[in-house]
Scaffold this motif. Structure first.
Motif, PDB file in Angstrom:
ATOM      1  N   GLN A  88     -22.948   1.022  -5.993  1.00  0.00           N
ATOM      2  CA  GLN A  88     -22.514  -0.373  -5.967  1.00  0.00           C
ATOM      3  C   GLN A  88     -22.435  -0.528  -3.975  1.00  0.00           C
ATOM      4  OE1 GLN A  88     -18.998  -1.437  -7.074  1.00  0.00           O
ATOM      5  NE2 GLN A  88     -19.245  -3.427  -6.866  1.00  0.00           N
ATOM      6  N   LEU A  89     -23.186  -1.134  -4.063  1.00  0.00           N
ATOM      7  CA  LEU A  89     -23.133  -1.413  -2.338  1.00  0.00           C
ATOM      8  C   LEU A  89     -22.404  -2.450  -2.223  1.00  0.00           C
ATOM      9  CD1 LEU A  89     -24.619  -1.055  -0.031  1.00  0.00           C
ATOM     10  CD2 LEU A  89     -26.222  -3.675   0.076  1.00  0.00           C
ATOM     11  N   LEU A  90     -21.060  -1.593  -0.927  1.00  0.00           N
ATOM     12  CA  LEU A  90     -20.045  -2.358  -0.550  1.00  0.00           C
ATOM     13  C   LEU A  90     -19.981  -3.391   0.625  1.00  0.00           C
ATOM     14  CD1 LEU A  90     -17.321   0.136  -2.027  1.00  0.00           C
ATOM     15  CD2 LEU A  90     -17.907  -1.911  -2.977  1.00  0.00           C
ATOM     16  N   PHE A  91     -20.627  -2.680   1.865  1.00  0.00           N
ATOM     17  CA  PHE A  91     -20.921  -2.958   3.031  1.00  0.00           C
ATOM     18  C   PHE A  91     -22.180  -2.516   3.724  1.00  0.00           C
ATOM     19  CE2 PHE A  91     -20.476  -2.054   7.406  1.00  0.00           C
ATOM     20  CZ  PHE A  91     -19.765  -3.124   8.003  1.00  0.00           C
ATOM     21  N   LEU A  94     -16.371   9.813   1.171  1.00  0.00           N
ATOM     22  CA  LEU A  94     -14.990  10.065   1.455  1.00  0.00           C
ATOM     23  C   LEU A  94     -13.964   9.920   0.504  1.00  0.00           C
ATOM     24  CD1 LEU A  94     -15.645   7.387   4.315  1.00  0.00           C
ATOM     25  CD2 LEU A  94     -14.951  10.077   4.572  1.00  0.00           C
ATOM     26  N   SER A  95     -12.853  10.625  -0.087  1.00  0.00           N
ATOM     27  CA  SER A  95     -12.513  10.650  -1.647  1.00  0.00           C
ATOM     28  C   SER A  95     -11.286   9.903  -1.463  1.00  0.00           C
ATOM     29  CB  SER A  95     -11.717  12.118  -1.645  1.00  0.00           C
ATOM     30  OG  SER A  95     -10.349  11.974  -0.436  1.00  0.00           O
ATOM     31  N   THR A  96     -10.831   9.293  -0.812  1.00  0.00           N
ATOM     32  CA  THR A  96      -9.834   8.343  -0.988  1.00  0.00           C
ATOM     33  C   THR A  96     -10.167   6.362   0.059  1.00  0.00           C
ATOM     34  OG1 THR A  96      -8.661  10.254  -0.572  1.00  0.00           O
ATOM     35  CG2 THR A  96      -7.217   7.589  -0.184  1.00  0.00           C
ATOM     36  N   ASP A  97      -9.586   5.354  -0.659  1.00  0.00           N
ATOM     37  CA  ASP A  97      -9.337   4.207  -0.706  1.00  0.00           C
ATOM     38  C   ASP A  97      -8.945   3.905   0.984  1.00  0.00           C
ATOM     39  OD1 ASP A  97      -9.229   1.897  -0.056  1.00  0.00           O
ATOM     40  OD2 ASP A  97      -7.466   0.805  -2.323  1.00  0.00           O
ATOM     41  N   TRP A  98     -10.062   3.442   1.837  1.00  0.00           N
ATOM     42  CA  TRP A  98      -9.411   3.151   3.431  1.00  0.00           C
ATOM     43  C   TRP A  98      -8.047   2.541   3.208  1.00  0.00           C
ATOM     44  CZ3 TRP A  98     -11.399   5.475   7.377  1.00  0.00           C
ATOM     45  CH2 TRP A  98     -12.461   5.629   7.262  1.00  0.00           C
ATOM     46  N   GLU A 155     -23.743   1.700   5.397  1.00  0.00           N
ATOM     47  CA  GLU A 155     -23.704   1.195   4.524  1.00  0.00           C
ATOM     48  C   GLU A 155     -22.363   1.401   4.104  1.00  0.00           C
ATOM     49  OE1 GLU A 155     -28.040   0.193   3.206  1.00  0.00           O
ATOM     50  OE2 GLU A 155     -27.643   1.603   2.432  1.00  0.00           O
ATOM     51  N   VAL A 156     -22.274   1.262   3.361  1.00  0.00           N
ATOM     52  CA  VAL A 156     -20.568   2.004   2.376  1.00  0.00           C
ATOM     53  C   VAL A 156     -21.112   1.306   0.952  1.00  0.00           C
ATOM     54  CG1 VAL A 156     -18.661   2.435   1.801  1.00  0.00           C
ATOM     55  CG2 VAL A 156     -19.134   1.377   4.795  1.00  0.00           C
ATOM     56  N   TRP A 157     -21.061   2.602   0.532  1.00  0.00           N
ATOM     57  CA  TRP A 157     -21.331   2.711  -1.221  1.00  0.00           C
ATOM     58  C   TRP A 157     -20.425   2.903  -2.216  1.00  0.00           C
ATOM     59  CZ3 TRP A 157     -26.381   0.920  -3.438  1.00  0.00           C
ATOM     60  CH2 TRP A 157     -27.344   0.726  -2.125  1.00  0.00           C
ATOM     61  N   GLY A 158     -20.126   2.010  -2.759  1.00  0.00           N
ATOM     62  CA  GLY A 158     -18.641   2.802  -4.122  1.00  0.00           C
ATOM     63  C   GLY A 158     -19.691   3.324  -4.940  1.00  0.00           C
ATOM     64  N   TYR A 196     -13.612  -2.768   6.668  1.00  0.00           N
ATOM     65  CA  TYR A 196     -12.517  -2.515   5.867  1.00  0.00           C
ATOM     66  C   TYR A 196     -12.160  -3.826   4.691  1.00  0.00           C
ATOM     67  CZ  TYR A 196     -10.158   1.249   9.685  1.00  0.00           C
ATOM     68  OH  TYR A 196     -10.145   1.647  10.127  1.00  0.00           O
ATOM     69  N   SER A 197     -12.240  -5.048   4.964  1.00  0.00           N
ATOM     70  CA  SER A 197     -11.943  -5.743   3.588  1.00  0.00           C
ATOM     71  C   SER A 197     -12.701  -5.831   2.640  1.00  0.00           C
ATOM     72  CB  SER A 197     -11.987  -7.383   4.949  1.00  0.00           C
ATOM     73  OG  SER A 197     -13.629  -7.298   4.446  1.00  0.00           O
ATOM     74  N   HIS A 198     -13.832  -5.376   3.298  1.00  0.00           N
ATOM     75  CA  HIS A 198     -15.173  -5.495   1.670  1.00  0.00           C
ATOM     76  C   HIS A 198     -15.067  -3.455   1.431  1.00  0.00           C
ATOM     77  CE1 HIS A 198     -17.299  -7.948   3.776  1.00  0.00           C
ATOM     78  NE2 HIS A 198     -17.927  -7.938   2.533  1.00  0.00           N
ATOM     79  N   CYS A 199     -14.199  -2.581   2.078  1.00  0.00           N
ATOM     80  CA  CYS A 199     -13.996  -0.977   1.295  1.00  0.00           C
ATOM     81  C   CYS A 199     -12.824  -1.089   1.261  1.00  0.00           C
ATOM     82  CB  CYS A 199     -14.343   0.096   2.388  1.00  0.00           C
ATOM     83  SG  CYS A 199     -16.520  -0.562   2.997  1.00  0.00           S
ATOM     84  N   GLU A 200     -11.983  -1.633   1.068  1.00  0.00           N
ATOM     85  CA  GLU A 200     -10.210  -2.021   0.346  1.00  0.00           C
ATOM     86  C   GLU A 200     -10.391  -1.845  -1.128  1.00  0.00           C
ATOM     87  OE1 GLU A 200      -7.852  -3.619   2.455  1.00  0.00           O
ATOM     88  OE2 GLU A 200      -7.802  -2.139   4.518  1.00  0.00           O
TER      89      GLU A 200
END
Length: 569
Positions: free
Chosen positions: A369-372, A410-414, A559-562, A385-389
């Motif tokens: 899922q594309l987050l950012f 990255l295993s953990t929530d920003w 890009e950051v993916w969830g 940060y606002s899109h990935c948190e």
């Protein structure tokens, strides 16, 4: 011993000329070089009984582990079952990877016997994790065995061979996959024209070459494969490479003849190329005799066991560095990545599948899922940060202006970064890893996974949770590791649950208002500035990685993916 005792599993009506025994009736030879010559020339090839006796002699001479299961073990295990009619409906062990038992002119009930033997072997060799050639070898040796117990003993000795430098059967996915890569290297060097044909016609060359052992042990007709077995039991694994390369040469000649010349090759699905090669090899008896096949195999010059061993070791090391040591069973992961709906400006669907194969098992059914993305959301760390948190885990992808692609799981929530207050603090777990995709695909896991001796699961009294470093970037390495509530732990324990001999080996991810960092200790695997524009990469103690691209780079796209739960949606 009567000759028929050696052929009780054979359907003689299918054996053709091999059913008529002729030629020598005994082999009086103890010298290995002489044996090698006789095997290549087919000295015992026309006498079924003699061949069975020679095989027995050769297999008995294989140096094995001290405790190797023998015929008596089989009889003890099977007990009364040995007198019952075996069933081919008994499923084969998972480690054969779907390879069936080839018929090889055996009686129908003999195929069922092979199923029984292989399942008994699985119980006696629990360390076997991947052995697709076992059904073919068992079926072949059943031809020349008095009973199931003798066949079991012969295959056991082949599996238990412990002679240094001698290799008979791959028994792990790492060995098998590195063998496929080694075959590709050898094909490129020793049959360039055929290799170019595969490169031109198949979308995935390695996928085609992943069948190379099956060409020899599975697809070849019995008359041909039994001649290969003559030499294989004397010379070992390298004969399989020689014969497979000879088959590739014949295939290329066949294709050139069918097309009336080289012509232009159209690339097609790798599965179609694999099926075409398989069909050619299964019907090879009409154009190539067994002796002609071996003659071609042994005409390859400068093909040494030493070269094969070096290639094999190099390829194994490469696979280990990429984290590919076991066969990925999660075929459903591919279903989560629909190439029609998946869209990234950095990676293709195939590359995303490759990354997906590395992620922890419990995320297998998740969809990306594309987050950012900087192309839509701009180059702002605050927006990042606002899109990935609120998302855990996440996948970071970076393309540089030089065209290199790298990233991190990255295993953990920003949001966890806020626990450190104003200090730049490391958090995350040992599931984090960094990787690069271009120019080469490599993954770098937490150093403790590769070197478990660095940690124990007992936390010593008074162990600090802050992560300090005497590394080059003191401002970004001298960071604190915040506590995480026990109920919040990932299935992979947080670093604070390990007694590490260096705090530098547990610095996974960190972020504040002016940068994000992945990997710490003596440097950073990734450092990105607040404008998501400039970055640095270098070796770090946590992942023990080399620089993932140019040490100082400009970010072209980030890009950051969830991971979206496909079941929930």
């Amino acid at each position: 011993m009567a000759e028929e005792d050696y052929g009780s599993f054979v359907d003689w009506n299918q054996m053709g000329d091999l059913a008529k025994s002729s030629g020598p009736t005994k082999v009086d030879c103890k010298d290995l070089k002489e044996f090698k010559q006789m095997a290549r020339q087919g000295y015992w090839a026309k006498n079924h009984k003699l061949r069975a006796q020679v095989y027995q002699q050769l297999i008995k001479a294989i140096p094995c582990r001290t405790v190797t299961p023998d015929a008596e073990v089989y009889r003890d295990i099977m007990g009364n079952a040995a007198t019952k009619k075996p069933s081919s409906h008994i499923p084969l062990p998972e480690f054969v990877d779907g390879s069936p038992v080839p018929r090889y002119c055996l009686k129908v009930e003999a195929v069922a016997s092979a199923h029984q033997i292989i399942n008994c072997l699985a119980g006696q060799f629990p360390d076997i994790s991947h052995c697709p050639s076992l059904p073919a070898v068992t079926s072949l040796l059943l031809h020349f065995s008095v009973d199931e117990a003798q066949c079991f003993e012969h295959v056991s000795r082949i599996l238990a061979c412990n002679e240094p430098g001698k290799r008979l059967l791959d028994q792990t996915f790492l060995a098998y996959e590195s063998g496929c890569m080694t075959f590709g290297d050898l094909a490129n060097k020793y049959c360039t024209a055929a290799h170019k044909l595969i490169v031109a016609t198949a979308q995935d060359v390695l996928e085609v070459y992943s069948d190379w052992q099956r060409w020899v042990l599975g697809d070849l007709p019995f008359s041909h494969v039994v001649r290969v077995l003559d030499v294989y039991l004397v010379e070992g694994y390298k004969i399989l490479y020689r014969v497979a390369i000879a088959l590739l040469k014949f295939y290329r000649k066949h294709k050139a003849g069918a097309q009336g010349g080289p012509g232009t090759q159209q690339q097609q699905d790798s599965g179609k190329v694999k099926a075409d090669i398989q069909a050619f090899i299964k019907g090879i008896a009409s154009i190539v005799t067994p002796d002609k096949l071996l003659e071609k195999a042994f005409s390859i010059r400068l093909f040494s066991r030493k070269e094969i061993t070096l290639l094999q070791l190099t390829n194994e090391k490469s696979l280990q560095q990429k984290g590919i040591t076991v066969k990925q069973k999660r075929r459903n992961v591919q279903l989560a990545l629909n190439p029609d709906t998946f869209s990234s400006e950095i990676v293709s669907a195939k590359e995303m599948r490759d990354i997906w194969s590395w992620i922890p098992e419990r995320f297998a059914l998740c969809q990306p899922q594309l987050l950012f993305t900087t192309s839509t959301h701009g180059c702002s760390l605050n927006r990042f940060y606002s899109h990935c948190e609120g998302y855990e885990p996440t996948l970071l992808l970076i393309r540089t202006t030089d065209g290199d692609v790298c990233g991190a799981f990255l295993s953990t929530d920003w949001e966890e970064r806020k626990r450190g207050g104003n200090k730049l603090s490391f958090f995350g777990t040992g599931e984090c890893f960094v990787f690069r995709l271009k120019p080469e695909m490599e993954r770098y896991e937490w150093v403790v996974i590769r070197h478990p001796e660095l940690a124990s699961s007992i936390k010593t009294h008074g162990q600090e949770d802050s992560a300090s470093s005497e590394g080059q970037n003191s401002d970004s390495n001298n960071l604190q590791q915040p506590e995480k509530p026990a109920g919040d732990l990932s299935p992979f324990l947080s670093a604070r649950h390990f007694n590490l001999n260096s705090k530098n080996t547990s610095m996974f991810m960190a972020g504040n208002f002016d940068s994000i960092i992945v990997g710490g200790g003596e440097g950073n695997a990734l450092y990105i500035d607040s404008e998501l524009n400039h970055g640095r990469t270098g070796r770090c103690a946590t992942f023990d990685n080399p620089p993932l691209c140019a040490e100082s780079f400009q970010v072209s796209l980030l890009e950051v993916w969830g991971f979206q739960d496909a079941m929930a949606s």
